[in-house]
Structure formats: structure tokens, C-alpha cells
Design an enzyme around this catalytic site. Structure first.
Site, short mmCIF file in Angstrom:
data_model
loop_
_atom_site.label_atom_id
_atom_site.label_comp_id
_atom_site.label_asym_id
_atom_site.label_seq_id
_atom_site.Cartn_x
_atom_site.Cartn_y
_atom_site.Cartn_z
N SER A 20 8.61 -2.04 -1.08
CA SER A 20 8.05 -2.43 -2.38
C SER A 20 8.44 -3.87 -2.76
O SER A 20 9.08 -4.09 -3.77
CB SER A 20 8.54 -1.45 -3.45
OG SER A 20 7.90 -1.68 -4.68
N TYR A 27 -15.90 -22.63 -24.98
CA TYR A 27 -15.76 -24.10 -24.97
C TYR A 27 -14.84 -24.57 -26.09
O TYR A 27 -14.97 -24.16 -27.24
CB TYR A 27 -17.12 -24.81 -25.15
CG TYR A 27 -16.93 -26.22 -25.66
CD1 TYR A 27 -16.32 -27.19 -24.84
CD2 TYR A 27 -17.28 -26.59 -26.97
CE1 TYR A 27 -16.07 -28.47 -25.31
CE2 TYR A 27 -17.03 -27.87 -27.44
CZ TYR A 27 -16.42 -28.80 -26.60
OH TYR A 27 -16.16 -30.06 -27.06
N ASP A 74 -3.20 -3.44 4.71
CA ASP A 74 -3.57 -4.42 5.74
C ASP A 74 -3.95 -3.81 7.08
O ASP A 74 -4.47 -4.50 7.95
CB ASP A 74 -2.41 -5.40 5.98
CG ASP A 74 -2.33 -6.48 4.92
OD1 ASP A 74 -3.08 -6.41 3.93
OD2 ASP A 74 -1.52 -7.41 5.09
N ARG A 85 3.49 10.63 -9.37
CA ARG A 85 3.01 10.87 -10.75
C ARG A 85 2.02 12.03 -10.79
O ARG A 85 2.00 12.82 -11.72
CB ARG A 85 2.36 9.60 -11.31
CG ARG A 85 3.38 8.61 -11.84
CD ARG A 85 2.75 7.56 -12.75
NE ARG A 85 1.91 6.64 -12.01
CZ ARG A 85 2.37 5.57 -11.36
NH1 ARG A 85 3.66 5.29 -11.37
NH2 ARG A 85 1.56 4.79 -10.71
N ASN A 121 -2.90 -2.75 -2.75
CA ASN A 121 -2.47 -1.96 -3.91
C ASN A 121 -3.54 -0.98 -4.36
O ASN A 121 -3.26 0.20 -4.61
CB ASN A 121 -2.12 -2.90 -5.06
CG ASN A 121 -0.65 -3.26 -5.04
OD1 ASN A 121 0.19 -2.46 -5.41
ND2 ASN A 121 -0.34 -4.45 -4.53
N ALA A 168 0.83 -1.21 0.00
CA ALA A 168 0.00 0.00 0.00
C ALA A 168 0.87 1.27 0.00
O ALA A 168 0.62 2.20 -0.77
CB ALA A 168 -0.92 -0.01 1.22
N CYS A 224 3.83 -11.95 -1.01
CA CYS A 224 3.09 -13.09 -1.58
C CYS A 224 4.03 -14.10 -2.22
O CYS A 224 3.70 -15.28 -2.34
CB CYS A 224 2.09 -12.61 -2.63
SG CYS A 224 1.17 -11.16 -2.15
C1 FAD Z 1 3.59 -15.38 2.92
C2 FAD Z 1 2.54 -14.44 2.40
C3 FAD Z 1 1.85 -14.75 1.25
C4 FAD Z 1 0.86 -13.90 0.77
N1 FAD Z 1 0.20 -14.22 -0.38
C5 FAD Z 1 -0.73 -13.39 -0.88
C6 FAD Z 1 -1.39 -13.66 -2.11
O1 FAD Z 1 -1.09 -14.68 -2.75
N2 FAD Z 1 -2.32 -12.80 -2.57
C7 FAD Z 1 -2.64 -11.65 -1.88
O2 FAD Z 1 -3.49 -10.88 -2.34
N3 FAD Z 1 -2.02 -11.34 -0.71
C8 FAD Z 1 -1.08 -12.18 -0.20
N4 FAD Z 1 -0.43 -11.87 0.97
C9 FAD Z 1 -0.81 -10.65 1.71
C10 FAD Z 1 -0.05 -9.44 1.21
O3 FAD Z 1 1.31 -9.70 1.21
C11 FAD Z 1 -0.38 -8.26 2.11
O4 FAD Z 1 -1.76 -8.04 2.03
C12 FAD Z 1 0.36 -7.01 1.71
O5 FAD Z 1 1.73 -7.16 1.91
C13 FAD Z 1 -0.13 -5.83 2.53
O6 FAD Z 1 0.60 -4.72 2.21
P1 FAD Z 1 0.65 -3.46 3.18
O7 FAD Z 1 1.55 -2.49 2.51
O8 FAD Z 1 -0.70 -3.02 3.54
O9 FAD Z 1 1.27 -4.00 4.55
P2 FAD Z 1 2.60 -4.77 4.90
O10 FAD Z 1 3.01 -5.67 3.82
O11 FAD Z 1 2.38 -5.34 6.27
O12 FAD Z 1 3.68 -3.59 5.01
C14 FAD Z 1 3.65 -2.67 6.05
C15 FAD Z 1 5.04 -2.10 6.23
O13 FAD Z 1 4.98 -1.09 7.23
C16 FAD Z 1 6.05 -1.27 8.16
N5 FAD Z 1 5.64 -0.70 9.44
C17 FAD Z 1 4.82 -1.24 10.38
N6 FAD Z 1 4.68 -0.41 11.42
C18 FAD Z 1 5.41 0.70 11.14
C19 FAD Z 1 5.65 1.91 11.81
N7 FAD Z 1 5.11 2.19 12.99
N8 FAD Z 1 6.45 2.84 11.22
C20 FAD Z 1 7.01 2.58 10.01
N9 FAD Z 1 6.83 1.45 9.33
C21 FAD Z 1 6.02 0.51 9.87
C22 FAD Z 1 6.22 -2.79 8.22
O14 FAD Z 1 7.50 -3.15 8.71
C23 FAD Z 1 6.04 -3.16 6.75
O15 FAD Z 1 7.26 -3.03 6.06
C24 FAD Z 1 0.57 -12.70 1.48
C25 FAD Z 1 1.27 -12.39 2.65
C26 FAD Z 1 2.25 -13.24 3.11
C27 FAD Z 1 2.99 -12.89 4.36
#
Ligand code: FAD
Length: 452
Positions: free
Chosen positions: A38, A427, A284, A21, A306, A11, A42
Site C-alpha cells: 500500500s 473566466y 498493472d 468493508r 485503484n 490494486a 508515483c
Molecule cells: C516512478 C513511478 C511513478 C509513477 N507515477 C504515476 C503517476 O503519476 N500516476 C499514475 O497513475 N501512475 C503512476 N505510476 C504507476 C503506478 O505506480 C502503478 O500503476 C501502480 O503501482 C500499479 O499498481 P499495482 O498494484 O497494479 O502493481 P504494482 O505496483 O506493480 O504492485 C504489484 C505488487 O505485487 C508484487 N508481486 C509481483 N509478483 C508477485 C508474486 N508472484 N507473488 C506475490 N507478489 C508479487 C510486487 O512485488 C508488487 O509489490 C508510477 C510508477 C512509478 C514506478
């Protein structure tokens, strides 16, 4: 304009790229406590499995690429306090004792979720891992390549993906799940089918235990050696992977007075605005609107993160965009078995007080004489009162997920089963039987609805 983004995986990174952009001259700073930004979390199970050698393939865009576009990336800098009244964030460096305040005009919170650590004795032993970050993937793979036995705690989708990864690394794997079935986001009959089919394709390579609780890890200074369960069993383990679910990171938001929703994740509107002016949240750490029922749900998925990051950035930059919500679509694989779903199943519908009718078919996914024909089971669910489609769940060694994907558009359009049945699906023998199993299911559902 100063835009500050907290968190930089799906995100946060998306929001940063989009904001750049839209507003080429804005000052954009991204702070993350992580060592990478970045990246594809997954893809971690597929890296651990050994599908590719270089973990860097998981990195979508490097900090240097962002810097070239004048987006300042501050790795290993954790946001520890948000001060909405002065529009500042307190940042703690993780590499020095330094803490400092940064000003924002617009703040985008994208701090994601963290793995749940279950209350198991000696959970802090070496070689007990969670799987979330790049370092986790590297460490698990390194250890797996020189190990014999692994235990996975939890049978949700990450547990199931890790099962495939560790089996493909030729380990003896035991998966321990405390409830009576695995993959509980599916209806119980479909979860049971997943369990049966996984046991069928097992060939002695793994052991899935349900209704069993891991209570204690035993080991020494080197690390974990075995896992004990509540029923007195003990399994050897050179490594353990905790896949016991995730929780939204909300502490700094709560402290700042940002409203938390009914699911426990941050509450946002369609513009990804929180209740505090100029503070947006995405990914998340936020909850979603479930389109089928217009109720709240927390679906921590990369695909949602995303889209939400993009919407947050557009609005933070003064544009107009709405993220209306999710259908609850998800797919995964374990060895030759695929599992996919969209919308709501009977279990969730019951929780929401919706009466359902469903049809379940088990069919070939292609014409029977094709060499790669496989079985799939589809469950199509409709609202008993309105006849509208509510969801679809698909399990099998064949192409179930493309059928489930077909249903997503019908759900978005609010089609009844009658309307959906008019669908003109493709089909040819390598792709489906003359009448697709999905239309078979729809036909049965129409007849069940007419009798209900
Ligand atoms: C093994 C695995 C497999 C997955 N497979 C899938 C899939 O097949 N399909 C799918 O749709 N989704 C999948 N997911 C889920 C997907 O990866 C997550 O939904 C996605 O990464 C969420 O992105 P995000 O940026 O919201 O959060 P995150 O990925 O949790 O990133 C948040 C970032 O913020 C940082 N952060 C946290 N607190 C703070 C703070 N106080 N200050 C600064 N930085 C901070 C964290 O360290 C992290 O780097 C999977 C996840 C895992 C772990």
C-alpha cells in the site's frame, strides 16, 4: 469465504480494504514478495528529489493497520504457482526455504508490472537502479545526495520525472533515449515540442540525447563509473537509473491457463474476471478497454489500478460492479513544464485506421497582464467523419492540464466538437483569457472540419 490476494501495492491493497468493508467475516490473506504494501510508487521521484525527508509518507496504509482490520498481510511471500483445479496457490517464502499451499474461494491477482532491463553490457553493476519499489527510492536518493553525475536511460514519463528529481538534487544529468524523441505516448509534434521546451528551460543543468543507444556501463567493484553509447560517446555516471519501460507480470497466470490479451497483459472482462472461474485480476498486470475505440490497451497507471482493485473486490465478494475502461488520461511534470493527454492522438488514430482533423493553439493560459501568465500549447483532435472529439494533448509551463481534464468529460459523453464548443468555461484574469484557449482550439477545429 476465503479471499486470497496476490500483490499489495495499489490494486491489491485497494482490493483488500474494499473486500474487508463488504464482508466483515471473510478470511482475507494478502501475499506479496515485496517488503512494503500500500505505497505510492508515483511519489518515488518526488521523494528522491528531496520534497520530503521521510519515505514513510509514501506509505498509505501499514501491514499493522490491515491486521487490525483482520486482513492478514504476508510480506516477502511470493506466489509461484496457481492451481485452479484445487483452488490453491503455492507460496514460496523469501525469508526461509519454506513453500506452502493456501486455499482460496476467490483469488485476486494484483501482481503488477516489472521494469524492463535493457540489454546493456554490465547492467548489473552497483548503483544501476530501476525505480519501482520503496527500496529503490531510498537507495537512489541516498546515492544521489552524495553524487555529481547521473545518467537516465529512457525518456518516457518515469525518465522525465527522474530527470527533474536528479536535477533538483543538483546532479549533472544525461538522459539517453534510443528513439528520435521523448515522451512518445504523445503525437510526434507534441513530443518534439516537449523536447524543445525542456531544452529551453535547461540552463545547462541536463543533457537530453535522442537517437542514441546506451551500449555499455563501465565501472569497478564499487559500482558504475560511466556510460558508453553506440555512437562512441562516454558520460561519467555515479549512478544510472533505468527507465526503459515496464512489462506486465504474467508468468504465473500463463502457467495456470489464464488467458493473456492482445496487449500481452492478462485479459479480464468488465467485472475484472479472468477466463477461470473465481479468479480475478486487476492493476498493472491486466489490460484495459480503451473507451474511445472499444479496443484493448495496456495502461499501467495507479489511477486505473485503484479503480480495478475496487471492482475486483466488489465482484469477488458477490456484488455487482463494472470497470468500463479508460480514456487514456495521463499527466506529468518536468521542472516547470507540464505534459498531459486524454483520449487518442493523431498517431494512435492512424494506427487504428481512424481519419482525424486537429487544431493546435499556443496561447497564454491567463490574461496577459497577470504576473504568473504562461504559455500553453493545446492539440485538440476530432474524428473527420463524425466530428466527435477523440482526444486532447497539452504541453506548457502554464495550466494545460486543467484544459485536458475538461476534455475527458466530453470524451466520456461522446460529444462532437460543435457540442463541446458550447461549453461554459469559467473566466477571470488569474485563471484564463476571456475566451479560453481550449475554446479557441475547438473553434478552429470546427472550421477545419467544415472544410474537410
Ligand atoms: C516512478 C513511478 C511513478 C509513477 N507515477 C504515476 C503517476 O503519476 N500516476 C499514475 O497513475 N501512475 C503512476 N505510476 C504507476 C503506478 O505506480 C502503478 O500503476 C501502480 O503501482 C500499479 O499498481 P499495482 O498494484 O497494479 O502493481 P504494482 O505496483 O506493480 O504492485 C504489484 C505488487 O505485487 C508484487 N508481486 C509481483 N509478483 C508477485 C508474486 N508472484 N507473488 C506475490 N507478489 C508479487 C510486487 O512485488 C508488487 O509489490 C508510477 C510508477 C512509478 C514506478
Amino acid at each position: 469465504m476465503k479471499i486470497v490476494i496476490l500483490g499489495g501495492v495499489a490494486a491489491g491493497a485497494k482490493a483488500a480494504a474494499k473486500a474487508r468493508r463488504i464482508l466483515p467475516d471473510a478470511q482475507i490473506d494478502l501475499y506479496t514478495d515485496d517488503t512494503h504494501i500500500s505505497y505510492s510508487a508515483c511519489g518515488l521521484p518526488y521523494y528522491i528529489e528531496g520534497n520530503f525527508e521521510d519515505y514513510k509518507l509514501l506509505l498509505v496504509r501499514s501491514p499493522e493497520e490491515f491486521e487490525q482490520n483482520n486482513v492478514h498481510i504476508h510480506l516477502q511471500n511470493r506466489a509461484i504457482k496457481i492451481l485452479p483445479s484445487s483452488k490453491q496457490v503455492l507460496i514460496q517464502s523469501l525469508t526461509s526455504p519454506e513453500a506452502f499451499l493456501v486455499d482460496y474461494d476467490k483469488l485476486i491477482i494484483a501482481i503488477g508490472a516489472s521494469p524492463v532491463i535493457p540489454p546493456i553490457k554490465n547492467v548489473n553493476l552497483n548503483h544501476v537502479y530501476t525505480v519501482r519499489k520503496i527500496e529503490d527510492g531510498i537507495a537512489i536518493r541516498e546515492k544521489a545526495e552524495k553524487s555529481k553525475n547521473a545518467v537516465i536511460i529512457g525518456g518516457g514519463y518515469i525518465g522525465i520525472e527522474m530527470l527533474e528529481a536528479l536535477v533538483k538534487q543538483n546532479l549533472n544529468v544525461t538522459l539517453i533515449e534510443y528513439s528520435n524523441t521523448i515522451m512518445q505516448t504523445f503525437d510526434d509534434d507534441m513530443s518534439q515540442l516537449i523536447l524543445e521546451q525542456l531544452n529551453f528551460i535547461n540552463e545547462g543543468r541536463f543533457n537530453i540525447l535522442t537517437s542514441e543507444i546506451a551500449t555499455e556501463f563501465s565501472g569497478d567493484n564499487e559500482g558504475v563509473k560511466s556510460v558508453k553509447t553506440g555512437s562512441g560517446k562516454e558520460f561519467p555516471a555515479d549512478l544510472v537509473v533505468l527507465c526503459a519501460g515496464v512489462r506486465p507480470n504474467t508468468a504465473i497466470a500463463v502457467e495456470a491457463g489464464i488467458e493473456i490479451g492482445v496487449t500481452g497483459a492478462i485479459k479480464v472482462n468488465e467485472k475484472m474476471e479472468t477466463n477461470i472461474k473465481d479468479i480475478y485480476a486487476c492493476g498493472d498486470c491486466v489490460e484495459e478497454n480503451l473507451l474511445i475505440t472499444n479496443s484493448k490497451i495496456w495502461l499501467p497507471l495507479g489511477t486505473n489500478a485503484n479503480k480495478e482493485g475496487r471492482t475486483a473486490a466488489i465482484n469477488a465478494c458477490g456484488g455487482e460492479d463494472k470497470f468500463m475502461g479508460v480514456l487514456g488520461s495521463a499527466v506529468t511534470r518536468c521542472l516547470s513544464l507540464t505534459m498531459s493527454m486524454t483520449g487518442i492522438g493523431v498517431k494512435m488514430a492512424e494506427q487504428l485506421g481512424i481519419e482525424t482533423v486537429f487544431a493546435k493553439v499556443s496561447k497564454d493560459d491567463k490574461v496577459g497582464y497577470m504576473p504568473d501568465v504562461n504559455n500553453i500549447t493545446l492539440k485538440l483532435i476530432a474524428d473527420k467523419k463524425t466530428g466527435k472529439l477523440l482526444g486532447c494533448q497539452g504541453v506548457g509551463a502554464g495550466d494545460a492540464d486543467k484544459r485536458v481534464n475538461t476534455v475527458t468529460s466530453a470524451l466520456l459523453a461522446g460529444l462532437t466538437v460543435e457540442e463541446f464548443h458550447r461549453n461554459d468555461l469559467t473566466y477571470a484574469p488569474p485563471f484564463s483569457p476571456t475566451i479560453d484557449p481550449l475554446l479557441n482550439a475547438a473553434q478552429i477545429l470546427i472550421s477545419k472540419l467544415s472544410k474537410s
